[in-house]
Design an enzyme around this catalytic site. Structure first.
Site, mmCIF file in Angstrom:
data_model
loop_
_atom_site.group_PDB
_atom_site.id
_atom_site.type_symbol
_atom_site.label_atom_id
_atom_site.label_comp_id
_atom_site.label_asym_id
_atom_site.label_seq_id
_atom_site.Cartn_x
_atom_site.Cartn_y
_atom_site.Cartn_z
ATOM 1 C CB SER A 90 -8.718 -8.617 -5.057
ATOM 2 O OG SER A 90 -9.828 -9.441 -4.744
ATOM 3 C CG HIS A 139 -6.556 -5.301 -4.095
ATOM 4 N ND1 HIS A 139 -5.458 -6.044 -3.710
ATOM 5 C CD2 HIS A 139 -7.625 -5.864 -3.483
ATOM 6 C CE1 HIS A 139 -5.843 -7.033 -2.921
ATOM 7 N NE2 HIS A 139 -7.158 -6.944 -2.771
ATOM 8 C CE LYS A 170 -6.139 -6.239 0.370
ATOM 9 N NZ LYS A 170 -6.930 -6.220 1.587
#
Length: 427
Positions: free
Chosen positions: A213, A241, A272
């Site tokens: 990340s 991610h 996310k």
């Protein structure tokens, strides 16, 4: 005096009792603790690494309102597909509250499992092509619950040096032998696997982020899987991610490398690319998930995920397949535009192909000052420095979204160039 009635006390007595019970609000050691912590805070400020929280006054989007009424373009959210405030997801969250309530006031195994929780777990398992899934309040909890549950002192975990803090903390909780290999260095990974064999490890688990990340770099899962097969190890990845937006169909780094059937355990988040709210999970074989339900402490001792979050996540996984192709194409275009223009301007960037784009500046104060000036120009970014990243590797991490316009991306690049020239920054 009536039977059972206590004699009355004078007002002065009641007042004195009240004073005695309310005069001290802290322990006697408070002053010492305050002094130690205050010194640490001042040291953080002096180093230029103090983190101020900027206050947002609107829903999450590519353009947001901040305290004071100003609107800025947001380039630091994990809102990769732009689903955080998607109308269909908001309606799904409201509908789940109407049908299943606000919360369960319970952990899962007592009276905290609803039909929609089981539906979401099945949806996630199908999405990742696994047998079963277990939900957690966050992926941090999923990482905290995994290693100590499935590994013992007879086993070994071989972890990438740049793994997320939650993976590191999770590994610290287990009794397995620990080995660390250099970031994405396959030769070093092989040496650590040999050491684990020499130590007589029963289970050898390779642990890595799918995407790192802070760097925007992608773990070479195809090569990791080859080494896992060679040394009889199992593979674990954190896909926070990547889930929903990375890979052709949004199935993350395993799809990107064509190894979906070779990854044993996947942890990821619902906060996310998927819905942008909260929640995490582990998806794996039925045996792994069953054992986690019996022994994973963050699962056993945390309240169940609220219905609104579950309803929003279910709708998000649906949108990843229906609207996802268009959104992922736009995200890739925005990423390519930003990376190419910044590289042409002379900036040092990390990562390849990923919408996390670290702009490397080195100096912590410079990163903070540039981020503040970017905000004054209507571009919301954050500077990162030690201890979030290694000393001397301060950066501004830019995150692209599918809902950024071309004009917004170009405006961000222009602001970077102008501010860097103004500060005569060494790029």
């Amino acid at each position: 005096m009536r039977r059972h009635e206590l004699p009355s006390r004078p007002d002065s007595f009641r007042a004195s009792k009240m004073i005695k019970t309310t005069a001290r609000a802290y322990s006697t050691g408070r002053s010492q603790l305050k002094g130690i912590i205050s010194q640490q805070i001042e040291e953080i400020k002096a180093a230029g690494t103090f983190k101020n929280e900027r206050v947002i006054t609107t829903p999450q989007s590519s353009s947001i309102g901040v305290a004071g009424g100003k609107r800025v373009v947001n380039f630091c959210a994990n809102n990769y597909l732009g689903l955080s405030s998607h109308p269909a997801i908001r309606e799904a969250a409201k509908a789940a509250i109407d049908t299943h309530g606000n919360g369960l006031s319970s952990v899962r195994f007592i009276c905290g499992t609803q039909d929609i929780h089981k539906q979401l777990e099945a949806t996630i398992a199908r999405f990742h092509k696994k047998e079963d899934t277990i939900l957690y309040p966050s992926c941090f909890d999923a990482n905290a619950g995994l290693f100590e549950t499935i590994l013992t002192e007879e086993d070994a975990v071989i972890s990438d040096a740049l793994n997320h803090a939650s993976i590191i903390d999770g590994i610290r909780l287990c009794k397995a032998k620990r080995f660390r290999y250099k970031n994405c260095d396959m030769a070093d990974l092989e040496e650590r696997l040999k050491e684990a064999d020499a130590a007589g490890a029963r289970i050898k688990l390779i642990a890595t982020d799918g995407v790192f990340s802070m760097d925007g770099s992608v773990a070479p899962l195809d090569k990791i899987c080859d080494l896992a097969d060679k040394y009889g190890a199992i593979t674990f990845i954190d896909e926070c991610h990547a889930t929903g937006f990375f890979g052709k169909n949004g199935r993350g780094t395993p799809e990107y490398f064509g190894v979906e059937d070779r990854i044993d355990i996947i942890n990821s988040t619902l906060g996310k690319g998927i819905s942008g709210a909260a929640g995490g999970y582990t998806t794996s074989s039925k045996e792994v998930v069953t054992l986690l339900r019996q022994r994973a402490r963050p699962y056993l001792f945390s309240n169940t995920i609220p219905p609104a979050v579950v309803g929003a996540a279910l709708k998000s996984f649906e949108l990843v397949d229906t609207e996802g192709p268009t959104l992922r194409e736009q995200l890739r275009a925005n990423t390519k535009l930003f990376r190419s223009r910044m590289a042409e301007a002379g900036f040092s960037l990390k990562g390849v192909d990923h919408p996390i784009v670290p702009v490397m500046l080195g100096d912590a104060k410079l990163a903070t000052e540039m981020a503040d000036e970017m905000l004054s120009r209507g571009i919301y970014v954050i500077g990162f420095s030690f201890p979030v990243v290694p000393k001397g590797q301060a950066r501004i991490r830019v995150q692209l979204s599918a809902i950024h316009t071309t004009e917004q991306v170009n405006a961000a690049v222009d602001a970077f160039v102008e501010i860097a020239n103004k500060k005569k920054a060494k790029l």
